[in-house]
Design a protein around this motif. Structure first.
Motif, mmCIF file in Angstrom:
data_model
loop_
_atom_site.group_PDB
_atom_site.id
_atom_site.type_symbol
_atom_site.label_atom_id
_atom_site.label_comp_id
_atom_site.label_asym_id
_atom_site.label_seq_id
_atom_site.Cartn_x
_atom_site.Cartn_y
_atom_site.Cartn_z
ATOM 1 N N ALA A 1 0.826 -1.209 0.000
ATOM 2 C CA ALA A 1 0.000 0.000 0.000
ATOM 3 C C ALA A 1 0.858 1.256 0.000
ATOM 4 C CB ALA A 1 -0.931 -0.004 1.215
ATOM 5 N N ALA A 2 2.086 1.144 0.495
ATOM 6 C CA ALA A 2 2.975 2.308 0.564
ATOM 7 C C ALA A 2 3.792 2.456 -0.724
ATOM 8 C CB ALA A 2 3.913 2.180 1.757
ATOM 9 N N ASN A 3 3.616 1.511 -1.659
ATOM 10 C CA ASN A 3 4.416 1.525 -2.886
ATOM 11 C C ASN A 3 5.909 1.542 -2.556
ATOM 12 O OD1 ASN A 3 2.512 1.312 -4.879
ATOM 13 N ND2 ASN A 3 3.183 3.167 -5.953
ATOM 14 N N ALA A 4 6.267 0.703 -1.609
ATOM 15 C CA ALA A 4 7.667 0.644 -1.192
ATOM 16 C C ALA A 4 8.153 -0.795 -1.280
ATOM 17 C CB ALA A 4 7.807 1.145 0.242
ATOM 18 N N PRO A 5 9.431 -1.002 -1.600
ATOM 19 C CA PRO A 5 9.970 -2.359 -1.625
ATOM 20 C C PRO A 5 10.049 -2.914 -0.206
ATOM 21 C CG PRO A 5 11.706 -0.749 -1.940
ATOM 22 C CD PRO A 5 10.414 0.009 -1.957
ATOM 23 N N PHE A 6 9.991 -4.224 -0.114
ATOM 24 C CA PHE A 6 9.949 -4.857 1.199
ATOM 25 C C PHE A 6 11.189 -4.532 2.040
ATOM 26 C CE2 PHE A 6 10.070 -8.309 4.287
ATOM 27 C CZ PHE A 6 8.759 -8.326 4.711
ATOM 28 N N GLY A 7 12.353 -4.547 1.396
ATOM 29 C CA GLY A 7 13.587 -4.306 2.135
ATOM 30 C C GLY A 7 13.647 -2.947 2.807
ATOM 31 N N SER A 8 12.979 -1.951 2.217
ATOM 32 C CA SER A 8 13.011 -0.595 2.778
ATOM 33 C C SER A 8 12.414 -0.559 4.181
ATOM 34 C CB SER A 8 12.231 0.368 1.878
ATOM 35 O OG SER A 8 12.885 0.508 0.640
ATOM 36 N N LEU A 9 11.458 -1.437 4.421
ATOM 37 C CA LEU A 9 10.823 -1.450 5.729
ATOM 38 C C LEU A 9 11.854 -1.767 6.815
ATOM 39 C CD1 LEU A 9 7.343 -2.929 6.476
ATOM 40 C CD2 LEU A 9 9.178 -3.144 8.124
ATOM 41 N N TYR A 10 12.646 -2.786 6.579
ATOM 42 C CA TYR A 10 13.645 -3.168 7.585
ATOM 43 C C TYR A 10 14.858 -2.242 7.566
ATOM 44 C CZ TYR A 10 11.171 -7.188 9.298
ATOM 45 O OH TYR A 10 10.239 -7.984 9.916
ATOM 46 N N HIS A 11 15.011 -1.497 6.494
ATOM 47 C CA HIS A 11 16.077 -0.485 6.482
ATOM 48 C C HIS A 11 15.693 0.676 7.395
ATOM 49 C CE1 HIS A 11 19.172 2.253 5.114
ATOM 50 N NE2 HIS A 11 18.224 3.148 4.859
#
Lengths: 200, 200
Positions: A38-48
């Motif tokens: 929903a945030a249009n963000a790659p998964f890795g960015s979350l943990y970054h």
DNA sequence: GTCTATACTTTGATAGAC
DNA sequence: GTCTATCAAAGTATAGAC
């Protein structure tokens, strides 16, 4: 708040997306994959941006959403000519938002608060801090109207309890009846307190 | 209710186990494997007794827990000498249970109600039916005290909203302050209504 | 900082022996 | 009715190329 802005930075889009989903599906009901989607963000960015994972993200969202919602309610009091009108407008405004969002957007942290109260201590503490900040803010309004400290705090707690409790009934029934009844009740109580204090 | 009885039939143990876990961890936070484990039942028995799976089990638990909790509250009113004392005893009793269960056992369906309101229509309807039955039961008490229909229903909704809202604040803060404040507020409102109606 | 691919666990649900 | 084994999907989290 509900719809992540395309141009906002990744971290903010993740926070906004999480806040919106927590309100509708709660903490355990919201998956990290749904959040980044929903945030249009790659998964890795979350943990970054949130090395602490889902819990750290949850704590930040609770504090952020809590502060924003508290400011929103206080702005309603600011816009009202007097305390009693302010109290009334809060319930009326909440009902309008509920109808406009198909009974989805009520309090941003109540669902999460109940879910984590007995199972996730850091998140429980975060929700407690938010509620306490709301109580303090609301108490200040009641004190400013001429009420003593303990009366002001008790009214603030009753005000918030009526609002949160009515949210549950309204979202379950998909009607605004409870917010209307709770709003009238809140007005009665505040009016009685002002009368008792001789400041009305 | 919280601890499944060893000798009870399997289906009942599953229902009790589910009710207990829903109260603490909510609907999405409660896994079917945890339910059968706590119920001392084999996994297959769950789908034997509830072919509709988790959702069907959830609907039955909501209705069952809702009826039991409604009866519990009504029994508090029955035991009280008058309406005002009954209202007071409900909040005091709820606070005592909360402390005794380490702030785990509050309302058996509020957490689930918020979780499913925007994502699971059959469960949402079940919670709405329970809340409406509580409103009807409480309204009858207020009418019996001499209040007219619309006043009685409004007071019932305010009473339930105060209770549910205070539960959220108490479980988050791990204090009983909100239930005490909400209880005093409820008493003030009911007393004012009785006075206005000239039946006090 | 961004993004993809993947590991590992748990979820709800089903099949089938007893 | 009881119980075990297993499935496909979704959950959180991590590794590593770019």
């Amino acid at each position: 708040m509900a719809t992540p802005v395309e141009s906002a930075p990744t971290k903010q889009r993740i926070l906004d997306s999480t806040a919106a989903q927590f309100m509708r599906h709660g903490y355990t009901g919201t998956g990290l994959k749904q959040i980044v989607a929903a945030a249009n963000a790659p998964f890795g960015s979350l943990y970054h941006h949130f090395p602490g994972g889902k819990q750290a993200l949850g704590v930040e969202v609770i504090h952020r959403s809590g502060a924003m919602y508290g400011d929103l309610v206080m702005s309603v009091f600011d816009a009202a000519p007097d305390l009693l009108t302010g109290v009334h407008d809060c319930f009326e405004g909440a009902a309008a938002v509920l109808v406009a969002t198909d009974y989805a957007d009520a309090c941003p942290i109540e669902t999460v608060a109940l879910e984590v109260a007995s199972s996730n201590e850091p998140l429980r503490v975060a929700t407690a801090e938010v509620f306490e900040s709301w109580i303090v803010s609301a108490s200040a309004r009641f004190r400013a109207a001429g009420l003593d400290d303990s009366t002001a705090r008790e009214l603030a707690i009753a005000f918030i309890s009526l609002l949160e409790g009515a949210f549950i009934l309204c979202r379950a029934s998909r009607t605004t009846e409870a917010l209307e009844a709770a709003g009238r009740t809140a007005a009665v109580v505040v009016e009685a307190a002002l009368r008792d204090a001789g400041v009305s």
